[in-house]
Design an enzyme around this catalytic site. Structure first.
Site, PDB file in Angstrom:
ATOM      1  N   ASP A   1       1.018  -0.964  -0.133  1.00  0.00           N
ATOM      2  CA  ASP A   1      -0.406   0.115  -0.518  1.00  0.00           C
ATOM      3  C   ASP A   1       0.388   1.559   0.479  1.00  0.00           C
ATOM      4  O   ASP A   1       2.349   0.842   0.208  1.00  0.00           O
ATOM      5  CB  ASP A   1      -0.648  -0.235   0.977  1.00  0.00           C
ATOM      6  CG  ASP A   1      -2.230   1.373   1.563  1.00  0.00           C
ATOM      7  OD1 ASP A   1      -2.680   1.095   0.340  1.00  0.00           O
ATOM      8  OD2 ASP A   1      -1.930   2.061   2.036  1.00  0.00           O
TER       9      ASP A   1
ATOM     10  N   ASP B   1       0.353   5.574   1.045  1.00  0.00           N
ATOM     11  CA  ASP B   1      -0.242   5.609   1.776  1.00  0.00           C
ATOM     12  C   ASP B   1      -0.270   5.062   3.765  1.00  0.00           C
ATOM     13  O   ASP B   1      -0.328   4.025   3.967  1.00  0.00           O
ATOM     14  CB  ASP B   1      -1.364   6.787   2.385  1.00  0.00           C
ATOM     15  CG  ASP B   1      -0.758   7.764   1.403  1.00  0.00           C
ATOM     16  OD1 ASP B   1      -0.577   8.518   0.759  1.00  0.00           O
ATOM     17  OD2 ASP B   1      -1.829   8.190  -0.018  1.00  0.00           O
TER      18      ASP B   1
ATOM     19  N   ASP C   1      -1.837  -0.954   5.965  1.00  0.00           N
ATOM     20  CA  ASP C   1      -1.825   0.558   7.190  1.00  0.00           C
ATOM     21  C   ASP C   1      -3.317   0.429   8.065  1.00  0.00           C
ATOM     22  O   ASP C   1      -3.259   1.248   8.886  1.00  0.00           O
ATOM     23  CB  ASP C   1      -1.333   1.340   7.451  1.00  0.00           C
ATOM     24  CG  ASP C   1      -2.209   2.545   5.963  1.00  0.00           C
ATOM     25  OD1 ASP C   1      -2.371   3.459   6.649  1.00  0.00           O
ATOM     26  OD2 ASP C   1      -2.272   1.909   5.318  1.00  0.00           O
TER      27      ASP C   1
END
Length: 220
Positions: free
Chosen positions: A9, A11, A164
């Site tokens: 991923d 961000d 995240d």
């Protein structure tokens, strides 16, 4: 099967940008009279797709108004992210993967302009970039990760994903990929409940490197 790819991923995973997105969102929502806070951001925004978020939290906006809202919000984010740096240990992991010939793919809900902006500042070049805005469905649907696996010509057992957010973890796990979660924006228990088998603060965590040692394709 040997480990052959790392899927990331963007961000909150490659860099600690979640707080910057939060600031940009809260500033933008405040202009529309919404007094949001960290809890609101985590539960209503984090990990979602921008158009869906706007339709849900600002239903009064027309499509054109929503697009202008997002353009302004993302421009503010890129301004805040001018000096972003990689999470600790990421470059070491990058080198480890490169030495072993592992493919590296970006799988993100981020708009393309943001993705290109961040990757330029992080000086990272991926073998494959899959963006949810260019697919029929985004995370938490598994389609972005399934698309990455298909384009790489790999089964899920040959990949390791890094996420995240709970929605991102659900997307990767839903595609059958073992998933490590970074605790940059969410609590470990929420990420574990979503399906992450390991939660770490950053890429220096010894537990990650122990797992990589056990699955090192160079040792197979």
């Amino acid at each position: 099967m040997k480990l052959r790819a790392l899927l990331f991923d963007l961000d909150g995973t490659l860099a600690d940008t979640d707080r910057l997105h939060e600031q940009a969102w809260l500033e933008a929502l405040a202009r529309h009279g919404i007094k949001a806070d960290h809890h609101y951001y985590q539960t209503q925004i984090s990990g979602g797709l921008n158009p869906e978020i706007v339709r849900r939290v600002l239903p009064q906006l027309s499509q054109a108004e929503g697009e202008r809202f997002l353009a302004q919000k993302e421009a503010r984010f890129r301004e805040l992210a001018a000096r972003v740096t990689p999470l600790p240990g990421l470059l070491e992991l990058w080198g480890w993967a490169q030495e072993r010939g592992l493919k590296r793919a970006l799988v993100s809900n981020a708009p393309r302009e943001n993705a290109e902006h961040l990757l330029e500042r992080l000086s990272l070049r991926f073998d494959l970039v899959v963006l949810s805005e260019e697919l029929p469905l985004g995370k938490p649907d598994p389609l972005p990760y399934r698309t990455a696996l298909q384009r790489l010509g790999l089964g899920p057992e040959a990949a390791l994903a890094f996420e995240d957010s709970p929605s991102g973890v659900r997307a990767a796990v839903g595609a059958g990929i073992p998933t490590v979660a970074l605790t940059t924006g969410h609590k470990a228990r929420d990420l574990e409940q979503a399906g992450a088998f390991l939660c770490i603060p950053n890429f220096t965590d010894r537990r990650l490197w122990d797992w990589l040692k056990d699955h090192d394709p160079a040792m197979s």
